[in-house]
Design an enzyme around this catalytic site. Sequence first.
Site, mmCIF file in Angstrom:
data_model
loop_
_atom_site.group_PDB
_atom_site.id
_atom_site.type_symbol
_atom_site.label_atom_id
_atom_site.label_comp_id
_atom_site.label_asym_id
_atom_site.label_seq_id
_atom_site.Cartn_x
_atom_site.Cartn_y
_atom_site.Cartn_z
ATOM 1 N N SER A 139 33.659 37.281 33.369
ATOM 2 C CA SER A 139 34.313 38.632 33.407
ATOM 3 C C SER A 139 34.719 39.227 32.101
ATOM 4 O O SER A 139 34.747 38.675 31.197
ATOM 5 C CB SER A 139 35.671 38.491 34.210
ATOM 6 O OG SER A 139 36.526 39.685 34.128
ATOM 7 N N TYR A 152 43.720 33.554 36.078
ATOM 8 C CA TYR A 152 42.364 34.262 35.914
ATOM 9 C C TYR A 152 41.877 34.317 34.562
ATOM 10 O O TYR A 152 40.512 34.060 34.417
ATOM 11 C CB TYR A 152 42.433 35.567 36.634
ATOM 12 C CG TYR A 152 40.901 36.273 36.941
ATOM 13 C CD1 TYR A 152 40.190 35.822 38.135
ATOM 14 C CD2 TYR A 152 40.466 37.242 36.042
ATOM 15 C CE1 TYR A 152 39.067 36.549 38.379
ATOM 16 C CE2 TYR A 152 39.232 37.848 36.162
ATOM 17 C CZ TYR A 152 38.505 37.578 37.550
ATOM 18 O OH TYR A 152 37.285 38.089 37.562
#
Length: 257
Positions: A139, A152
Amino acid sequence: MSLSGKTAIITGSNSGIGLGVARELAKAGANVVLNSFTDRDEDHALAAEISQETGTSARYIKADMSKGDECRALIEQAGACDILVNNAGIQHVAPVDQFPVEKWDAIIAINMNSAFHTMAAALPMMREAGWGRIVNIASAHGLTASPFKSAYIAAKHGVVGMTKSVALETAQEPITCNAICPGYVLTPLVEAQIPNTMKEYNMSREDVIKNVMLERQPSKEFATVEQMGGTTVFLCSDAAAQITGTTISVDGGWTAL
Ligand code: NAD
């Protein structure tokens, strides 16, 4: 580019980016293995649809990526793994001092640890076959941070680090290991957040997309699942044979800021 005869396993691929990547790999000729933790008729129907559309073989295998033994069993059950795409992921947003421990554990397990287990199981098969491609879907949050997403961010940074380490371990073999770092991608998961955000900020759909969701994405456009699939196919091509241990950002300029 033909990936004919190659088997590609894509974790977390009954929706969103994983499904998009599976479709593009199948269009390029790969036999794909779809995966998630459910075992519904519609999961298997997705595989049948891909087979019908592309003339390749597509299967769906249930395995829970929060469990190390199931990650490894997915690879074993597939029987071959030339291309491994680690994509399964979840999100939870909370300040670090209020972050539920079970959410922290689940995010680290699904978003990071699963890649360790699948890579460990897949590498011997790639070595046996004399060719392999590992693509980890990290990401923009594998390279930068935002508040309230500590688990995350930790997991995605971990995936980027693991990618580099595995690339060095396989550098003298015909195997590459890279990470794709998407910015905001319009998946069903993201689409579902739009109505609530419209209400919360009393904004139009267009304003929510541009000024809230894509605030940090300079292109002011979502990346697409097809672009993630196309980038994965490129990383599997001969042109990418010397690309290993790196990240490719597909983020509309986010990480250039
Ligand atoms: P999504 O919710 O549509 O897809 C997630 C997939 O993971 C689904 O197929 C889901 O079934 C699967 N999954 C969840 N828990 C699982 C488990 N325990 N075992 C097996 N599968 C499981 O979301 P998405 O947006 O397509 O996200 C896919 C990946 O892309 C994630 O790793 C996410 O972090 C990453 N990503 C997404 C975006 C974005 O904007 N959508 C941006 C950057 C990175």
